[in-house]
Every structure is written in C-alpha cells, then in structure tokens.
Design a protein around this motif. Structure first.
Motif, PDB file in Angstrom:
ATOM      1  N   ALA A  96      12.121  43.330 -42.916  1.00  0.00           N
ATOM      2  CA  ALA A  96      11.617  43.500 -41.655  1.00  0.00           C
ATOM      3  C   ALA A  96      10.607  44.609 -41.659  1.00  0.00           C
ATOM      4  O   ALA A  96       9.629  44.480 -41.426  1.00  0.00           O
ATOM      5  N   TYR A  97      11.389  45.705 -41.461  1.00  0.00           N
ATOM      6  CA  TYR A  97      11.022  46.855 -40.937  1.00  0.00           C
ATOM      7  C   TYR A  97      10.265  47.710 -42.161  1.00  0.00           C
ATOM      8  O   TYR A  97       9.599  48.722 -41.828  1.00  0.00           O
ATOM      9  N   GLY A  98      10.682  47.422 -43.308  1.00  0.00           N
ATOM     10  CA  GLY A  98      10.125  48.144 -44.524  1.00  0.00           C
ATOM     11  C   GLY A  98       8.868  47.534 -45.181  1.00  0.00           C
ATOM     12  O   GLY A  98       8.149  48.013 -45.844  1.00  0.00           O
ATOM     13  N   PHE A  99       8.746  46.133 -44.997  1.00  0.00           N
ATOM     14  CA  PHE A  99       7.757  45.512 -45.710  1.00  0.00           C
ATOM     15  C   PHE A  99       6.941  44.692 -44.993  1.00  0.00           C
ATOM     16  O   PHE A  99       5.675  44.797 -45.077  1.00  0.00           O
ATOM     17  N   VAL A 100       7.436  43.785 -43.999  1.00  0.00           N
ATOM     18  CA  VAL A 100       6.525  42.747 -43.288  1.00  0.00           C
ATOM     19  C   VAL A 100       5.806  43.573 -42.047  1.00  0.00           C
ATOM     20  O   VAL A 100       4.603  43.252 -41.927  1.00  0.00           O
ATOM     21  N   SER A 101       6.713  43.986 -41.117  1.00  0.00           N
ATOM     22  CA  SER A 101       6.291  44.445 -39.908  1.00  0.00           C
ATOM     23  C   SER A 101       5.060  45.594 -40.284  1.00  0.00           C
ATOM     24  O   SER A 101       4.094  45.638 -39.578  1.00  0.00           O
ATOM     25  N   PRO A 102       5.150  46.550 -41.173  1.00  0.00           N
ATOM     26  CA  PRO A 102       4.029  47.430 -41.359  1.00  0.00           C
ATOM     27  C   PRO A 102       2.792  46.728 -41.771  1.00  0.00           C
ATOM     28  O   PRO A 102       1.584  47.380 -41.682  1.00  0.00           O
ATOM     29  N   LEU A 103       2.859  45.559 -42.579  1.00  0.00           N
ATOM     30  CA  LEU A 103       1.556  44.753 -42.811  1.00  0.00           C
ATOM     31  C   LEU A 103       1.058  44.139 -41.910  1.00  0.00           C
ATOM     32  O   LEU A 103      -0.140  44.160 -41.557  1.00  0.00           O
ATOM     33  N   ALA A 104       1.826  43.794 -40.755  1.00  0.00           N
ATOM     34  CA  ALA A 104       1.273  43.270 -39.591  1.00  0.00           C
ATOM     35  C   ALA A 104       0.540  44.308 -38.564  1.00  0.00           C
ATOM     36  O   ALA A 104      -0.532  44.126 -38.030  1.00  0.00           O
ATOM     37  N   SER A 105       1.152  45.674 -38.804  1.00  0.00           N
ATOM     38  CA  SER A 105       0.519  46.560 -37.964  1.00  0.00           C
ATOM     39  C   SER A 105      -0.878  47.121 -38.812  1.00  0.00           C
ATOM     40  O   SER A 105      -1.857  47.444 -37.944  1.00  0.00           O
ATOM     41  N   LEU A 106      -0.702  47.250 -40.045  1.00  0.00           N
ATOM     42  CA  LEU A 106      -2.036  47.466 -40.759  1.00  0.00           C
ATOM     43  C   LEU A 106      -3.166  46.371 -40.417  1.00  0.00           C
ATOM     44  O   LEU A 106      -4.303  46.524 -40.111  1.00  0.00           O
ATOM     45  N   ILE A 107      -2.723  45.251 -40.279  1.00  0.00           N
ATOM     46  CA  ILE A 107      -3.845  43.945 -40.050  1.00  0.00           C
ATOM     47  C   ILE A 107      -4.402  44.516 -38.456  1.00  0.00           C
ATOM     48  O   ILE A 107      -5.499  44.279 -38.425  1.00  0.00           O
ATOM     49  N   HIS A 167      -0.708  38.608 -36.044  1.00  0.00           N
ATOM     50  CA  HIS A 167       0.452  38.088 -35.010  1.00  0.00           C
ATOM     51  C   HIS A 167       1.446  37.197 -35.882  1.00  0.00           C
ATOM     52  O   HIS A 167       2.932  37.163 -35.527  1.00  0.00           O
ATOM     53  N   SER A 168       1.212  36.179 -36.840  1.00  0.00           N
ATOM     54  CA  SER A 168       1.999  35.445 -37.478  1.00  0.00           C
ATOM     55  C   SER A 168       2.993  36.203 -38.488  1.00  0.00           C
ATOM     56  O   SER A 168       4.141  35.927 -38.603  1.00  0.00           O
ATOM     57  N   LEU A 169       2.180  37.109 -39.175  1.00  0.00           N
ATOM     58  CA  LEU A 169       3.409  38.456 -39.701  1.00  0.00           C
ATOM     59  C   LEU A 169       4.376  38.944 -39.023  1.00  0.00           C
ATOM     60  O   LEU A 169       5.441  39.232 -39.178  1.00  0.00           O
ATOM     61  N   SER A 170       3.932  39.404 -37.768  1.00  0.00           N
ATOM     62  CA  SER A 170       4.739  40.378 -36.804  1.00  0.00           C
ATOM     63  C   SER A 170       5.894  39.126 -36.433  1.00  0.00           C
ATOM     64  O   SER A 170       7.089  39.750 -36.443  1.00  0.00           O
ATOM     65  N   ARG A 171       5.504  37.995 -36.282  1.00  0.00           N
ATOM     66  CA  ARG A 171       6.759  37.058 -35.881  1.00  0.00           C
ATOM     67  C   ARG A 171       7.920  36.739 -37.046  1.00  0.00           C
ATOM     68  O   ARG A 171       8.926  36.804 -36.783  1.00  0.00           O
ATOM     69  N   VAL A 172       7.122  36.583 -38.244  1.00  0.00           N
ATOM     70  CA  VAL A 172       8.347  36.609 -39.318  1.00  0.00           C
ATOM     71  C   VAL A 172       8.963  37.866 -39.595  1.00  0.00           C
ATOM     72  O   VAL A 172      10.139  37.982 -39.715  1.00  0.00           O
TER      73      VAL A 172
END
Length: 286
Positions: free
Chosen positions: A216-227, A163-168
């Motif tokens: 956002a869409y190439g690096f951070v959001s995929p990590l949030a989805s993976l978590i 959730h924290s990474l998704s907000r970032v």
C-alpha cells in the motif's frame, strides 16, 4: 525512471534492515499470502470501477515510467504558435485563421510545431476556441467560463486513474489483515502441531499484514500521488493557452498576450521574459 529508483530504495531499506537485524528471509517468502492480497485487491479494483476507468488506469501505468513531456521547450513552442496565430489574425483578420483551425495537419503554422501537434488535446483545444472566435462569439466572459468548464472536465478525467489506485492503496492494509487472519485460522486449526511448527505458521500468517502495508504505502499509493502530480502538471498547458487567448480577446497585442500566458506556468518550466521575448522575435523574423 524515478519510480523504479524509488521502488529499489523501498525494497533496499525494508529488506536490508530486516537482514541487518538477523531476520530469516525464507519466512517472508509466502506466495499464497501474496496471492490472497494481490488477487483480492485486483478483484476489488475490477468490482469498484467501470470499464472506462479500468482501461484508463492500465493505459496510464506505463506512462509513469517516462519523462514528462511538459517541459520548457513545449511551452515555448506553444507560446510561439499562439503568437503566430494571433499575429496573423491581427494583421489579416480572424477569418484568415479558418483554414488553419479547420485542418491543423495542413496548416503551415501548426506544422512548424510538431511537439504541439503531437499533443492532441491542446491542438483540439486551440482550434475549438479559435473557431468560436472566428464564428463571431467573442464575448470574453462567456468563452472564459466555457474554457474553465472544459479544463475542469479534462482534469477530472485525467485524475480518474489516480483516484482508482488510491482506493486500492487504502484497501491493501485491510486485505493484508484478511490474509493474516486466514493464516492464523490455519495455525489454530493445526493446534496439535509441535510449538516450533505452530510458531512458523503464525509467523507466516503475520507476513500477510506486512505485505499489505508494504504494498500500500511503498508501491501503490506513491503511484496514485504521482498521477495526481502529473494531472496538475498537464493542466498548465491548457491554462497557458486559455490566458493567452483571453488576453488577446481583451485587446492586448499578441506579444503581450503570450506574456500573460507565461505568467501562469510553474517556475521550473516558465521561461524568463527575455527568453520568451527572444523566442518571439525569432518567430517574427521568419
């Protein structure tokens, strides 16, 4: 390793396409823009989360590069362990499990399954509920409600880093625009420059928007989805243990109880009936 492979595909597709259209890579090298976007994203992350969340997120990131430990063998070991415990309780009485659940590190049954012992969460979960049953509180409905509450708490805590990474990730495009606006302000403040230099300043400013969206869409959001996916995967081991224990409390024999637990697993990790039956027979033959 899929994370790194995915990042390489993103970089190759974006910058490879830019190169094929004849773009100049020197224009994209804007460390100041990256500093503004990355620094403000980090500051927002620190300001918007407490210390526990920050520590949990930092701890979780390296784990995303590892292969999941929740595989078929882990579940086979879990169900074999449950079978042994429940069979011992059925044969000798629940009180005979007291020494096993009070100190699983000294239990012969638990020590036969190092993969389960390495998973501290499920070991504690099993021992806690077996201890409740031994103490005499064997109302299946009350124990089921308590298990549901605990599993939901575990899920909520495990989902915090995602959730924290998704907000970032959601904030990065806007922070990219902030960096771009700052670049445009700088360009307009240098209006006396020749058109060629002014154009270069505006191009540099636009890189901020590009970097914000890409990060956002190439690096951070995929990590949030993976978590998020890993959290759901990690809950299955608790659900499997829950269903098996409840089936036993409701009077099913150990061999049938572990069959109940098998049915809640994802199809990719779920052993077949025959595999589980053979595994249980091997346990019985020891």
């Amino acid at each position: 390793m899929l994370v790194l492979a995915g990042y390489l595909v993103v970089i190759g597709a974006v910058f490879g396409g830019y190169g094929l259209m004849g773009g100049h890579f020197g224009v994209l090298f804007q460390p100041v823009e990256l500093l503004m976007i990355g620094g403000s994203a980090l500051g927002a992350f620190i300001a918007g989360n407490n210390g526990k969340t920050i520590k949990a997120t930092i701890k979780e990131l390296p784990l995303l590069l590892r292969t999941s430990k929740h595989n078929r063998q882990l579940y086979m070991d879990l169900m074999a362990l449950l079978y042994e415990l429940l069979a011992k309780a059925r044969k000798e009485g629940m009180m005979k499990l007291e020494s096993d659940v009070e100190d699983p590190t000294q239990s012969e049954i638990f020590m036969r399954y190092p993969s389960i012992m390495a998973h501290e969460g499920i070991t504690v979960f099993l021992c806690d509920y077996l201890r409740l049953v031994i103490s005499g509180n064997t109302d299946a409905h009350e124990i089921e409600a308590l298990m549901d509450h605990e599993i939901e708490t575990i899920r909520h805590e495990a989902a915090v880093p995602g959730h924290s990474l998704s907000r970032v990730g959601d904030a990065l495009p806007a922070l990219g625009i902030v960096a771009a606006v700052m670049g445009v302000v700088h360009a307009l403040g240098s209006a006396n420059l020749p058109p060629s230099e002014m154009g270069a300043l505006i191009a540099h400013a636009m890189v901020g928007t590009f970097l914000g969206v890409l990060l956002a869409y190439g690096f951070v959001s995929p990590l949030a989805s993976l978590i998020e996916q890993k959290v759901e995967e990690g809950m299955k081991i608790y659900q499997c243990a829950k269903v098996t224990l409840l089936a036993n409390l409701n009077g099913y024999a150990p061999q049938l109880a572990v069959e109940f637990g098998r049915k809640v697993l994802f199809s990719t990790e779920r052993p077949s009936f025959t595999e589980l039956d053979n595994h249980v027979r091997e346990v019985k033959a020891r």
